[in-house]
Design a protein around this motif. Structure first.
Motif, short mmCIF file in Angstrom:
data_model
loop_
_atom_site.label_atom_id
_atom_site.label_comp_id
_atom_site.label_asym_id
_atom_site.label_seq_id
_atom_site.Cartn_x
_atom_site.Cartn_y
_atom_site.Cartn_z
N SER A 1 0.88 -1.07 0.13
CA SER A 1 0.09 0.01 -0.08
C SER A 1 0.75 1.33 -0.10
O SER A 1 2.13 1.01 0.28
N VAL A 2 0.16 2.49 -0.02
CA VAL A 2 0.79 3.74 -0.35
C VAL A 2 1.34 3.82 1.27
O VAL A 2 2.69 4.37 1.38
N ASP A 3 0.71 3.60 2.26
CA ASP A 3 1.19 3.58 3.58
C ASP A 3 2.25 2.58 3.86
O ASP A 3 3.46 3.06 4.56
N ASP A 4 2.24 1.66 3.35
CA ASP A 4 3.57 0.58 3.54
C ASP A 4 4.92 1.36 2.89
O ASP A 4 5.82 1.41 3.45
N ILE A 5 4.97 1.93 1.71
CA ILE A 5 5.89 2.49 1.11
C ILE A 5 6.32 3.81 1.85
O ILE A 5 7.46 4.03 1.96
N SER A 6 5.26 4.56 2.39
CA SER A 6 5.79 5.63 3.18
C SER A 6 6.44 5.19 4.67
O SER A 6 7.39 5.97 4.94
N ASP A 7 6.04 4.29 5.07
CA ASP A 7 6.89 3.89 6.31
C ASP A 7 8.00 3.21 5.97
O ASP A 7 8.94 3.55 6.68
N LEU A 8 8.13 2.53 4.73
CA LEU A 8 9.53 1.83 4.42
C LEU A 8 10.62 3.36 4.09
O LEU A 8 11.63 3.27 4.50
N LEU A 9 10.10 4.24 3.38
CA LEU A 9 10.91 5.52 3.26
C LEU A 9 11.29 6.20 4.29
O LEU A 9 12.34 6.64 4.58
N THR A 10 10.29 6.21 5.42
CA THR A 10 10.67 6.98 6.61
C THR A 10 11.77 6.21 7.35
O THR A 10 12.70 6.76 7.86
N LEU A 11 11.73 4.74 7.47
CA LEU A 11 12.65 4.11 8.10
C LEU A 11 14.14 4.22 7.26
O LEU A 11 15.08 4.41 8.06
N ASN A 12 14.12 4.40 5.85
CA ASN A 12 15.22 4.78 5.26
C ASN A 12 15.85 5.87 5.58
O ASN A 12 17.12 6.13 5.66
N LEU A 13 15.04 7.06 5.78
CA LEU A 13 15.41 8.32 5.91
C LEU A 13 16.21 8.27 7.40
O LEU A 13 17.27 8.88 7.63
N ASN A 14 15.86 7.27 8.37
CA ASN A 14 16.36 7.37 9.88
C ASN A 14 17.67 6.32 9.95
O ASN A 14 18.75 6.48 10.45
N GLY A 15 17.56 5.22 9.06
CA GLY A 15 18.56 4.15 9.18
C GLY A 15 19.14 3.64 8.00
O GLY A 15 19.85 2.74 7.91
N GLY A 16 18.73 4.05 6.83
CA GLY A 16 19.05 3.68 5.43
C GLY A 16 18.79 2.29 4.89
O GLY A 16 19.07 1.57 3.89
N GLU A 17 17.89 1.52 5.62
CA GLU A 17 17.23 0.54 5.25
C GLU A 17 15.76 0.23 6.01
O GLU A 17 15.64 1.11 6.61
N PRO A 18 15.12 -0.69 5.52
CA PRO A 18 15.29 -1.80 4.45
C PRO A 18 15.05 -1.55 3.15
O PRO A 18 14.47 -0.39 2.76
N GLY A 19 15.84 -2.21 2.31
CA GLY A 19 15.25 -2.04 0.78
C GLY A 19 14.24 -2.82 0.52
O GLY A 19 13.58 -3.62 1.41
N PHE A 20 13.28 -2.70 -0.31
CA PHE A 20 12.03 -3.41 -0.68
C PHE A 20 12.26 -4.03 -2.20
O PHE A 20 12.49 -3.06 -2.95
#
Length: 391
Positions: free
Chosen positions: A249-268
């Motif tokens: 979902s769009v929310d899934d992608i948003s959460d993943l990008l926020t995680l990447n902003l903070n820690g550089g991972e995970p990839g998807f």
């Protein structure tokens, strides 16, 4: 092919330039490969992964809980006997093991041999602990040569016993913490990461993946957050990604990008598309450009496009030749005394090739049609070598 190599227009992998054609490349055939992947389910899988890393082959792993477990009961006393040998003082190549008895004070001693085979199998010994009473574990490195010497065959510089001792001490702590219990995916991942710290080179690269439907996927997604602050430095070894088998979902992608902003991972990863492209797909290599099965290998060759300077005919021929070399690199026997037979069987079935181009930006003259022609040249080159060899 010789002309391509001398002009640096096309090259096989660096490991093949160094080891190709030598006895070593056949006795340790895994050293021919850049990339591999394995589902980390059993002690044999973990030993295989460590062995490949020690051979300079990057490993993609997928931790799976359910078989691997901690010690049967906690071992409260742990001791390392360091090596006092010089860089050229080689010791016994094989491991030794003394099981705990009343006569030795219930001490379990693992004597680590002076070879990559011994190091990989020493880890396996810790993962299969004695069932009876064990009050003390001693890991003896006195047979291991000191740091600084050049390793036969590979040409690398020996690190000595210390990185291996640190890794086994950390693995001991994980197994102790999980005494009497199965190892969770994160624990298996940490053991895998510690394996990657022993050989301090780019070729000790790792990747880890987890399905998006797994109950522990959020813990996996955040496993590298502030890892350098919480004593998990080993986690830097792997690139971690989530496999999506459904449309996020769009929310899934948003959460993943926020995680990447903070820690550089995970990839998807679009795992559904990967499976449709490659029916054998389960995992990736550390750079994520190759769809691999579990217990699968891939090797790479590369062509430098700027060297061809608008000469498409020469480039097409070079692609054909390098693809033939790439296929030929897969024609080895992987029964090396460490790897499970499944690795050889999978390689015999697939013989994955990777023909790559570098300098795409400097080759703006290439058209889409020509790039498709080059792809066909690579495929036909590999097929031609297969046909000549009757494979």
């Amino acid at each position: 092919m010789r002309q391509l190599g001398l002009s640096r227009a096309g090259l096989v992998s660096g490991r093949t330039l160094w080891l190709g054609g030598t006895e070593y490349a056949y006795s340790r055939a895994a050293s021919n490969f850049n990339c591999s992947a394995v589902s980390l389910e059993t002690v044999y899988d973990v030993v295989d992964a460590f062995w490949l890393l020690l051979n300079g082959c990057g490993v993609g792993g997928k931790p799976k809980a359910g078989t691997l477990h901690g010690y049967y009961r906690r071992i409260h006393d742990f001791r390392v006997i360091p090596s006092g040998r010089g860089q050229d003082e080689r010791g016994r190549k094989t491991n030794t093991e003394d099981l705990p008895t009343a006569a030795n004070g219930w001490t379990w001693t693992v004597g680590v041999g002076d070879s990559a085979e011994a190091w990989a199998k020493a880890l396996g010994k810790l993962l299969v602990s004695p069932r009876g009473r064990t009050d003390k574990l001693v890991v003896d490195f006195s047979e291991v040569r000191g740091p600084g010497g050049r390793l036969k065959g590979y040409g690398w510089i020996c690190n000595g016993y210390k990185p291996m001792a640190d890794a086994l001490a950390a693995v001991h702590a994980i197994l102790n913490r999980n005494a009497g219990n199965l190892l969770a995916e994160n624990d298996i991942g940490d053991i895998f990461n510690w394996c990657g710290t022993v050989l301090s080179s780019r070729r000790a690269a790792e990747a880890m993946v987890m399905d998006d439907t797994h109950p522990g996927v959020w813990e996996f997604a955040t496993r590298k957050k502030d890892y350098w602050l919480n004593g998990n430095g080993q986690r830097r070894q792997s690139n971690n990604s989530i496999l999506f088998w459904r449309r996020p979902s769009v929310d899934d992608i948003s959460d993943l990008l926020t995680l990447n902003l903070n820690g550089g991972e995970p990839g998807f990863v679009n795992a559904d598309a990967a499976l449709r492209r490659c029916p054998w797909f389960q995992l990736f290599n550390p750079c994520y450009e190759i769809c691999l099965p579990s217990h699968g290998f891939c090797n790479l060759v590369s062509l430098s496009l700027p060297h061809f300077d608008h000469d498409f005919t020469a480039l097409e021929r070079a692609t054909y030749v390098m693809a033939r070399a790439n296929y030929r690199q897969t024609c080895v026997d992987l029964h090396d005394g460490v790897l499970q037979p499944r690795w050889h069987q999978t390689n015999e079935s697939l013989r994955l090739c990777g023909v790559s181009f570098t300098g795409i930006v400097q080759a703006g003259w290439l058209t889409d049609y020509q790039i498709r022609r080059l792809r066909n040249a690579a495929v036909s080159g590999a097929y031609s070598m297969a046909d000549e060899l009757g494979l």
